[in-house]
Design a protein around this motif. Sequence first.
Motif, PDB file in Angstrom:
ATOM      1  N   HIS A  30       0.255 -26.282  -8.761  1.00  0.00           N
ATOM      2  CA  HIS A  30       1.210 -27.333  -8.375  1.00  0.00           C
ATOM      3  C   HIS A  30       2.654 -26.842  -8.199  1.00  0.00           C
ATOM      4  CE1 HIS A  30      -2.141 -29.860  -9.383  1.00  0.00           C
ATOM      5  NE2 HIS A  30      -1.989 -29.730 -10.687  1.00  0.00           N
ATOM      6  N   TYR A  31       2.966 -25.576  -8.542  1.00  0.00           N
ATOM      7  CA  TYR A  31       4.381 -25.164  -8.549  1.00  0.00           C
ATOM      8  C   TYR A  31       4.988 -25.182  -7.145  1.00  0.00           C
ATOM      9  CZ  TYR A  31       8.659 -22.890 -10.090  1.00  0.00           C
ATOM     10  OH  TYR A  31       9.984 -22.629 -10.388  1.00  0.00           O
ATOM     11  N   ALA A  32       4.368 -24.464  -6.221  1.00  0.00           N
ATOM     12  CA  ALA A  32       4.890 -24.442  -4.842  1.00  0.00           C
ATOM     13  C   ALA A  32       4.780 -25.830  -4.223  1.00  0.00           C
ATOM     14  CB  ALA A  32       4.132 -23.411  -4.007  1.00  0.00           C
ATOM     15  N   GLU A  33       3.678 -26.520  -4.496  1.00  0.00           N
ATOM     16  CA  GLU A  33       3.476 -27.858  -3.936  1.00  0.00           C
ATOM     17  C   GLU A  33       4.558 -28.831  -4.407  1.00  0.00           C
ATOM     18  OE1 GLU A  33      -0.677 -25.974  -4.214  1.00  0.00           O
ATOM     19  OE2 GLU A  33       1.204 -25.946  -5.342  1.00  0.00           O
ATOM     20  N   ASN A  34       4.887 -28.765  -5.686  1.00  0.00           N
ATOM     21  CA  ASN A  34       5.944 -29.640  -6.207  1.00  0.00           C
ATOM     22  C   ASN A  34       7.247 -29.437  -5.451  1.00  0.00           C
ATOM     23  OD1 ASN A  34       4.189 -30.578  -8.192  1.00  0.00           O
ATOM     24  ND2 ASN A  34       5.682 -30.324  -9.847  1.00  0.00           N
ATOM     25  N   PHE A  35       7.614 -28.164  -5.250  1.00  0.00           N
ATOM     26  CA  PHE A  35       8.895 -27.905  -4.601  1.00  0.00           C
ATOM     27  C   PHE A  35       8.879 -28.339  -3.139  1.00  0.00           C
ATOM     28  CE2 PHE A  35      12.142 -25.270  -2.505  1.00  0.00           C
ATOM     29  CZ  PHE A  35      13.243 -25.642  -3.262  1.00  0.00           C
ATOM     30  N   ILE A  36       7.799 -28.038  -2.441  1.00  0.00           N
ATOM     31  CA  ILE A  36       7.704 -28.424  -1.026  1.00  0.00           C
ATOM     32  C   ILE A  36       7.747 -29.946  -0.891  1.00  0.00           C
ATOM     33  CG2 ILE A  36       6.221 -28.402   1.015  1.00  0.00           C
ATOM     34  CD1 ILE A  36       5.248 -25.616   0.068  1.00  0.00           C
ATOM     35  N   GLN A  37       7.024 -30.657  -1.759  1.00  0.00           N
ATOM     36  CA  GLN A  37       7.059 -32.116  -1.715  1.00  0.00           C
ATOM     37  C   GLN A  37       8.453 -32.644  -2.051  1.00  0.00           C
ATOM     38  OE1 GLN A  37       4.227 -34.215  -0.825  1.00  0.00           O
ATOM     39  NE2 GLN A  37       6.026 -35.488  -0.470  1.00  0.00           N
ATOM     40  N   SER A  38       9.138 -31.969  -2.968  1.00  0.00           N
ATOM     41  CA  SER A  38      10.502 -32.375  -3.300  1.00  0.00           C
ATOM     42  C   SER A  38      11.421 -32.220  -2.090  1.00  0.00           C
ATOM     43  CB  SER A  38      11.038 -31.549  -4.477  1.00  0.00           C
ATOM     44  OG  SER A  38      10.293 -31.808  -5.649  1.00  0.00           O
ATOM     45  N   VAL A  39      11.174 -31.182  -1.286  1.00  0.00           N
ATOM     46  CA  VAL A  39      11.930 -31.011  -0.038  1.00  0.00           C
ATOM     47  C   VAL A  39      11.674 -32.194   0.888  1.00  0.00           C
ATOM     48  CG1 VAL A  39      12.174 -29.635   2.067  1.00  0.00           C
ATOM     49  CG2 VAL A  39      12.006 -28.486  -0.160  1.00  0.00           C
ATOM     50  N   PHE A  40      10.396 -32.486   1.139  1.00  0.00           N
ATOM     51  CA  PHE A  40      10.057 -33.576   2.059  1.00  0.00           C
ATOM     52  C   PHE A  40      10.580 -34.924   1.552  1.00  0.00           C
ATOM     53  CE2 PHE A  40       6.040 -31.062   3.478  1.00  0.00           C
ATOM     54  CZ  PHE A  40       6.832 -30.260   4.282  1.00  0.00           C
ATOM     55  N   ASP A  41      10.501 -35.145   0.243  1.00  0.00           N
ATOM     56  CA  ASP A  41      10.960 -36.413  -0.320  1.00  0.00           C
ATOM     57  C   ASP A  41      12.477 -36.578  -0.210  1.00  0.00           C
ATOM     58  OD1 ASP A  41       8.368 -37.021  -0.955  1.00  0.00           O
ATOM     59  OD2 ASP A  41       8.573 -36.687  -3.117  1.00  0.00           O
ATOM     60  N   SER A  42      13.185 -35.465   0.010  1.00  0.00           N
ATOM     61  CA  SER A  42      14.649 -35.503   0.100  1.00  0.00           C
ATOM     62  C   SER A  42      15.137 -35.645   1.536  1.00  0.00           C
ATOM     63  CB  SER A  42      15.243 -34.232  -0.528  1.00  0.00           C
ATOM     64  OG  SER A  42      14.824 -34.101  -1.877  1.00  0.00           O
ATOM     65  N   LEU A  43      14.204 -35.742   2.491  1.00  0.00           N
ATOM     66  CA  LEU A  43      14.555 -35.839   3.909  1.00  0.00           C
ATOM     67  C   LEU A  43      14.214 -37.224   4.442  1.00  0.00           C
ATOM     68  CD1 LEU A  43      13.031 -32.406   5.044  1.00  0.00           C
ATOM     69  CD2 LEU A  43      15.397 -32.875   4.344  1.00  0.00           C
ATOM     70  N   ASP A  44      14.855 -37.593   5.530  1.00  0.00           N
ATOM     71  CA  ASP A  44      14.621 -38.895   6.150  1.00  0.00           C
ATOM     72  C   ASP A  44      14.247 -38.718   7.627  1.00  0.00           C
ATOM     73  OD1 ASP A  44      15.331 -40.501   3.873  1.00  0.00           O
ATOM     74  OD2 ASP A  44      17.440 -40.016   4.296  1.00  0.00           O
ATOM     75  N   ASP A  45      13.438 -39.651   8.125  1.00  0.00           N
ATOM     76  CA  ASP A  45      13.179 -39.779   9.569  1.00  0.00           C
ATOM     77  C   ASP A  45      12.573 -38.538  10.212  1.00  0.00           C
ATOM     78  OD1 ASP A  45      14.310 -42.365   9.450  1.00  0.00           O
ATOM     79  OD2 ASP A  45      16.327 -41.528   9.730  1.00  0.00           O
ATOM     80  N   TYR A  46      11.635 -37.899   9.540  1.00  0.00           N
ATOM     81  CA  TYR A  46      10.988 -36.730  10.142  1.00  0.00           C
ATOM     82  C   TYR A  46       9.594 -37.040  10.699  1.00  0.00           C
ATOM     83  CZ  TYR A  46       8.765 -36.551   5.510  1.00  0.00           C
ATOM     84  OH  TYR A  46       8.090 -36.862   4.352  1.00  0.00           O
ATOM     85  N   ALA A  47       9.140 -38.271  10.549  1.00  0.00           N
ATOM     86  CA  ALA A  47       7.791 -38.624  11.004  1.00  0.00           C
ATOM     87  C   ALA A  47       7.621 -38.286  12.483  1.00  0.00           C
ATOM     88  CB  ALA A  47       7.517 -40.104  10.763  1.00  0.00           C
ATOM     89  N   GLY A  48       6.562 -37.559  12.799  1.00  0.00           N
ATOM     90  CA  GLY A  48       6.252 -37.204  14.174  1.00  0.00           C
ATOM     91  C   GLY A  48       7.054 -36.047  14.728  1.00  0.00           C
TER      92      GLY A  48
END
Length: 541
Positions: A30-48
Amino acid sequence: MTTIATTPFDDQKPGTSGLRKKVPVFSQPHYAENFIQSVFDSLDDYAGKTLVIGGDGRYLNRTVIQTAIKMAAANGFGKVMVGKGGILSTPAASNMIRKYQAFGGIILSASHNPGGPNEDFGIKYNTGNGGPAPEKITDAIFERSKLIDRYRISEAPDVPLDEIGIYTVDDMEVEVFDPVADYAELMEELFDFDTIRTFLANGFEIAFDAMSAVTGPYAKEILENRLGAPEGTVRNFTPLEDFGGHHPDPNLVHAKELYDEVMSEGGPAFGAASDGDGDRNMVVGKGIFITPSDSLAVLAANAHLAPAYKGGLAGIARSMPTSQAADRVAEKLGIGAYETPTGWKFFGNLLDAGKATLCGEESFGTGSNHVREKDGLWAVLLWLNILAMRGESAYDIVKSHWAEYGRNYYSRHDYEGIDTDAANGLMDALRDKLETLPGTTFGELTVAEADDFAYHDPVDGSVSKKQGVRIMFESGSRVVFRLSGTGTSGATLRVYLEHYEPDPAKHDQDTQETLAELIAYAEHIAGIVARTGRTEPTVIT
């Protein structure tokens, strides 16, 4: 798509350029996954939208790339562009983001740090301008990492990274592309390849050490295939997971073999090396090692000789610890000179606003507004363009530069892997002394000013504090202390020493001897031996 429950790790604060840890740390479930998800959760309007992914080929690169692709799909990105074999230099990644108007990019690298099963790995996020995420985003990522309780990932099979083509992961398109082609095309637009090609064909011999890292395929294609340098010009050009057991940091310690070859009788006239992810460079001319600070100043003074910069420069930016040599060039050219904290992300606003064209850091990083990262091979090509146009040796070009602008004797002393508490205690003690230092003397030195550098961004008004302790003397000399943000264990104390010498008759002195009084002052004021137990630096550059 699957949602996986997780718990936070308490050590995922990004440093100067992303999150860097040892491979066994990143290999935890989960270590790399946690950080990558934290990146995505900190961004807006990237769908598509499109995400660029690539890395420097170090150990764990392929594994985390597959994870990042599947997580991008599960989080709603419309497309991922990934370099063949998972390879993509940091400057090339910046170019891809900009050229194809991607939403951003994930770069997997620990830059100039060693690679291997027990060595270093890193993940950083770059924004849509192609540059490293600014502090407001990295701060948000860290805050999210402390609370994260789940991540999303696709259960699709791995993407065949070694085959160029179009694939799908769930509903997301994945394009595996040639990582070299777009970058090489950009370099041909910036520089006079015909003049450089003729210069090399007429017998100007060069050597390039890719250090078994990511720049190898780029240098091989550009220097040998497109510019006609003889086969063998580019050494160690195959990226290896452990960089061949070597430390991929282009400096006088780790690239000493190249330095010795250029300095030897019958050796090449010019040598260069790049680091793990391709964003740093070392350049050496016959008879002279060119410091990164001097390299920035010389490149700025001569940039007009390359097609991309013939119209002049908007400004020059340097990190605070970098010598003030480039400031003198900016003053003569009548353009802006900007002093920023260490970290390429601080140059982004200046470049985007058109305030600066060339940027540089003393840590062997130089670049321009062609991308939003420092760029090792770009710097080498600009040097070759200047050498070809002037028809002089690197030694003569640097010597004439000093004669015109004066010489900034400069050195950096690194104390690596010291106890973190001891390092922080040293810096805190220095900060406590700042108000009392002006007017004090040490030998022939008199302190004029002392501060803890704070940067006020002229574009967005943001303020970055505690960026390094500066002690400036009436003679124009400086000593700077700061802790590096690029290591993965312990702390690295960096001490920067600078003495300005306008007299050409004194431009051939030994650097360390010239700086001896400043070196003694640094020990006197900071108590390095007493606080760290280190009697000498780990590396001197």
